[in-house]
Design an enzyme around this catalytic site. Structure first.
Site, PDB file in Angstrom:
ATOM      1  N   HIS A 203       4.039 -49.512  33.574  1.00  0.00           N
ATOM      2  CA  HIS A 203       4.489 -50.046  34.901  1.00  0.00           C
ATOM      3  C   HIS A 203       3.893 -51.394  35.275  1.00  0.00           C
ATOM      4  O   HIS A 203       4.215 -51.739  36.396  1.00  0.00           O
ATOM      5  CB  HIS A 203       3.656 -49.020  35.867  1.00  0.00           C
ATOM      6  CG  HIS A 203       2.208 -49.180  35.878  1.00  0.00           C
ATOM      7  ND1 HIS A 203       1.519 -48.731  34.983  1.00  0.00           N
ATOM      8  CD2 HIS A 203       1.418 -49.973  36.849  1.00  0.00           C
ATOM      9  CE1 HIS A 203       0.033 -48.886  35.496  1.00  0.00           C
ATOM     10  NE2 HIS A 203       0.049 -49.857  36.640  1.00  0.00           N
TER      11      HIS A 203
HETATM   12  C1  UD1 Z   1       0.350 -50.785  41.954  1.00  0.00           C
HETATM   13  C2  UD1 Z   1      -0.791 -51.634  41.634  1.00  0.00           C
HETATM   14  C3  UD1 Z   1      -1.135 -51.788  40.326  1.00  0.00           C
HETATM   15  C4  UD1 Z   1      -1.420 -50.524  39.894  1.00  0.00           C
HETATM   16  C5  UD1 Z   1      -0.506 -49.365  40.096  1.00  0.00           C
HETATM   17  C6  UD1 Z   1      -0.910 -48.034  39.655  1.00  0.00           C
HETATM   18  C7  UD1 Z   1      -0.576 -53.739  43.151  1.00  0.00           C
HETATM   19  C8  UD1 Z   1      -0.127 -55.399  43.156  1.00  0.00           C
HETATM   20  N1  UD1 Z   1      -0.174 -53.204  41.920  1.00  0.00           N
HETATM   21  O1  UD1 Z   1       1.551 -51.074  41.123  1.00  0.00           O
HETATM   22  O2  UD1 Z   1      -2.295 -52.712  40.228  1.00  0.00           O
HETATM   23  O3  UD1 Z   1      -1.819 -50.419  38.341  1.00  0.00           O
HETATM   24  O4  UD1 Z   1      -0.018 -49.542  41.493  1.00  0.00           O
HETATM   25  O5  UD1 Z   1       0.019 -47.125  39.547  1.00  0.00           O
HETATM   26  O6  UD1 Z   1      -1.277 -53.425  44.006  1.00  0.00           O
HETATM   27  N2  UD1 Z   1       7.297 -46.613  44.488  1.00  0.00           N
HETATM   28  C9  UD1 Z   1       7.922 -45.457  44.790  1.00  0.00           C
HETATM   29  N3  UD1 Z   1       6.872 -44.527  45.047  1.00  0.00           N
HETATM   30  C10 UD1 Z   1       5.488 -44.529  45.360  1.00  0.00           C
HETATM   31  C11 UD1 Z   1       5.339 -45.886  44.947  1.00  0.00           C
HETATM   32  C12 UD1 Z   1       6.070 -46.850  44.484  1.00  0.00           C
HETATM   33  O7  UD1 Z   1       9.096 -45.282  44.614  1.00  0.00           O
HETATM   34  O8  UD1 Z   1       5.165 -43.696  45.607  1.00  0.00           O
HETATM   35  C13 UD1 Z   1       8.171 -47.759  43.919  1.00  0.00           C
HETATM   36  C14 UD1 Z   1       8.756 -48.565  44.826  1.00  0.00           C
HETATM   37  O9  UD1 Z   1      10.071 -48.882  44.240  1.00  0.00           O
HETATM   38  C15 UD1 Z   1       7.719 -49.845  44.807  1.00  0.00           C
HETATM   39  C16 UD1 Z   1       7.484 -49.872  43.262  1.00  0.00           C
HETATM   40  O10 UD1 Z   1       7.423 -48.541  42.880  1.00  0.00           O
HETATM   41  O11 UD1 Z   1       8.431 -51.025  45.041  1.00  0.00           O
HETATM   42  C17 UD1 Z   1       5.961 -50.415  43.216  1.00  0.00           C
HETATM   43  O12 UD1 Z   1       5.347 -50.031  43.955  1.00  0.00           O
HETATM   44  P1  UD1 Z   1       3.877 -50.902  44.159  1.00  0.00           P
HETATM   45  O13 UD1 Z   1       2.611 -50.069  45.032  1.00  0.00           O
HETATM   46  O14 UD1 Z   1       4.165 -52.083  44.940  1.00  0.00           O
HETATM   47  O15 UD1 Z   1       3.253 -51.393  42.752  1.00  0.00           O
HETATM   48  P2  UD1 Z   1       2.847 -50.425  41.529  1.00  0.00           P
HETATM   49  O16 UD1 Z   1       3.689 -51.090  40.281  1.00  0.00           O
HETATM   50  O17 UD1 Z   1       2.727 -49.070  41.824  1.00  0.00           O
HETATM   51  N1  UDP Z   2      -2.030 -40.911  35.505  1.00  0.00           N
HETATM   52  C1  UDP Z   2      -1.764 -39.544  35.889  1.00  0.00           C
HETATM   53  N2  UDP Z   2      -0.526 -39.337  35.582  1.00  0.00           N
HETATM   54  C2  UDP Z   2       0.548 -40.329  35.094  1.00  0.00           C
HETATM   55  C3  UDP Z   2      -0.067 -41.616  34.884  1.00  0.00           C
HETATM   56  C4  UDP Z   2      -1.238 -41.908  35.017  1.00  0.00           C
HETATM   57  O1  UDP Z   2      -2.628 -38.773  36.321  1.00  0.00           O
HETATM   58  O2  UDP Z   2       1.817 -39.954  34.882  1.00  0.00           O
HETATM   59  C5  UDP Z   2      -3.652 -41.277  35.618  1.00  0.00           C
HETATM   60  C6  UDP Z   2      -4.164 -41.640  34.441  1.00  0.00           C
HETATM   61  O3  UDP Z   2      -4.726 -40.645  33.584  1.00  0.00           O
HETATM   62  C7  UDP Z   2      -5.478 -42.522  34.972  1.00  0.00           C
HETATM   63  C8  UDP Z   2      -4.441 -43.344  36.213  1.00  0.00           C
HETATM   64  O4  UDP Z   2      -3.638 -42.472  36.385  1.00  0.00           O
HETATM   65  O5  UDP Z   2      -6.396 -41.874  35.446  1.00  0.00           O
HETATM   66  C9  UDP Z   2      -4.323 -44.779  35.665  1.00  0.00           C
HETATM   67  O6  UDP Z   2      -3.511 -45.150  36.805  1.00  0.00           O
HETATM   68  P1  UDP Z   2      -2.168 -46.210  36.534  1.00  0.00           P
HETATM   69  O7  UDP Z   2      -2.109 -46.205  35.150  1.00  0.00           O
HETATM   70  O8  UDP Z   2      -1.330 -45.748  37.627  1.00  0.00           O
HETATM   71  O9  UDP Z   2      -2.808 -47.330  37.160  1.00  0.00           O
HETATM   72  P2  UDP Z   2      -3.726 -48.657  36.475  1.00  0.00           P
HETATM   73  O10 UDP Z   2      -4.989 -47.896  35.774  1.00  0.00           O
HETATM   74  O11 UDP Z   2      -3.019 -49.387  35.372  1.00  0.00           O
HETATM   75  O12 UDP Z   2      -4.071 -49.566  37.531  1.00  0.00           O
END
Ligand code: UD1
Ligand code: UDP
Length: 359
Positions: A203
């Site tokens: 992601h």
């Molecule tokens: C964010 C964090 C990242 C973290 C990740 C955990 C920042 C800059 N990034 O990344 O550090 O590792 O969360 O998962 O804060 N979207 C949906 N539904 C949701 C959420 C997101 O559809 O519930 C889609 C949208 O298209 C959105 C994209 O995902 O634009 C990215 O979401 P965003 O929260 O901006 O960043 P993440 O990639 O989730």
């Molecule tokens: N995780 C989850 N379901 C998923 C993918 C990840 O519950 O489908 C959990 C994972 O076990 C870990 C956390 O989400 O505890 C990690 O989050 P993510 O990978 O979204 O973000 P990051 O750690 O890179 O910020």
């Protein structure tokens, strides 16, 4: 002491679960959810499964570019902090919600506690690195998961208020794995055998937003022919659709695509995977804790201990290496060495907060 917890993204719900449980024994806690993540599978499922108290405020910020998202959070968090006037604001990790919570509090002269402080990958093109550095520099209490993270802070001149506590995500894992193994039926539902499959999560912007990189990762997964489980993050789904790559995955018989999974399902799949392929910070650590070999789709990691102990390998964007490692990476010589503590980080954090409240 009244404490306000600011969260917004999936890993933050998991991180707050053990700490909130401990915190509420002694303090009043207000939970402010920025709304950064909002799909059921990215948000509510964790509150329900981990019995996290529902947010007192959901600010509904949602998705958007960094400036828009962080700016909206800042404004809306500030309103709540003025109304609630907490003594301390707790933020977790390195997302835009982390930075917005810390900045809103610091400007109102409310003390900031950063849980998972001091981590660095030393690459400022990574948005999370910017969030980490800025948050650490405006925090009053820095709860640090690893010895290296203490050194990182020291090297940037941050010496006061730094506490090595271990990692709250390990607390969450240890507290939940036995429950997860009883409750999760994911292995049976997906019809896979333990230690026979790859578990993949992707992601990070550096992999999803770059067409060539995402395409190469998908090519490798299709080519390798190993049974693969791939829970798709919504960001990744959006880019797979944009680049017309989703059908390639769907057409590969050995690849099982799922929605984002619950924490219990994820823990069980991580523990039983042959290998994990990921760019997630949290998943790298969980792989380490389960001693499951991890191949990381990044050039750098904030968790270098996992690589030093031989249980994680960084392949960056070298896709020949990725394919090679899918076949060859079996780190039997890897040494697990409690780099993230012993599962008591939350009680340590709360003990320190109690001392600070008394002082
Ligand atoms: C964010 C964090 C990242 C973290 C990740 C955990 C920042 C800059 N990034 O990344 O550090 O590792 O969360 O998962 O804060 N979207 C949906 N539904 C949701 C959420 C997101 O559809 O519930 C889609 C949208 O298209 C959105 C994209 O995902 O634009 C990215 O979401 P965003 O929260 O901006 O960043 P993440 O990639 O989730
Ligand atoms: N995780 C989850 N379901 C998923 C993918 C990840 O519950 O489908 C959990 C994972 O076990 C870990 C956390 O989400 O505890 C990690 O989050 P993510 O990978 O979204 O973000 P990051 O750690 O890179 O910020």
């Amino acid at each position: 002491m009244r404490v306000a917890t600011v969260v917004g993204a999936r890993p933050q719900f998991i991180k707050m679960a053990p700490l909130s449980r401990e915190l509420r024994k002694y303090f009043e806690e207000i939970v402010i959810h920025t709304g950064q993540h909002y799909d059921y599978e990215m948000d509510r499922i964790f509150f329900e499964q981990l019995n996290i108290p529902p947010p007192d405020y959901n600010l509904g910020v949602g998705s958007g570019f960094h400036g828009y998202q962080t700016g909206e959070m800042l404004k809306r968090i500030e309103d709540v902090l003025i109304k609630e006037s907490p003594d301390l604001v707790i933020v977790y990790g390195d997302t835009n919600s982390t930075l917005a919570g810390a900045l809103a509090a610091a400007k109102l002269r409310i003390r900031v506690a950063h849980v998972e402080a001091g981590l660095r990958c030393f690459d400022r093109t990574v948005p999370e690195e910017v969030n980490r550095v800025l948050t650490d520099h405006i925090s009053d209490l820095l709860f640090v998961p690893t010895e290296r993270a203490v050194k990182n802070l020291y090297n940037e001149g941050i010496k006061n208020g730094v506490y090595l506590t271990g990692d709250v995500m390990l607390d969450a894992l240890l507290h939940n794995i036995t429950i997860a193994e009883k409750e999760s039926k994911i292995i049976q539902e997906l019809g896979v055998e333990a230690k026979s499959y790859l578990l993949v999560t992707v992601h990070r912007a550096e992999n999803t937003d770059n067409r060539a990189r995402l395409e190469n990762i998908i090519e490798c997964l299709v080519k390798c022919k190993r049974k693969t489980i791939f829970p798709i993050h919504p960001r990744t789904k959006a880019f797979l659709e944009k680049y017309s790559l989703l059908d390639k995955l769907k057409n590969a018989d050995h690849i099982i695509l799922t929605k984002p999974l619950s924490y219990f399902d994820m823990l069980v799949l991580e523990k039983n995977a042959r290998q994990i392929i990921t760019d997630s910070g949290g998943v790298q650590k969980e792989a380490y804790s389960f001693k499951t070999p991890c191949i990381t789709l990044r050039k750098v990691t904030e968790w270098p201990e996992t690589v030093e102990d031989g249980l994680n390998i960084l392949v960056g964007d070298d896709y020949d290496l990725l394919l090679d490692m899918i076949w060859k990476f079996e780190p039997v010589g890897g040494t697990y060495s409690f780099r993230f503590g012993h599962g008591d980080a939350s009680s340590r954090v709360v003990q320190i907060m109690k001392n600070v409240a008394k002082a």
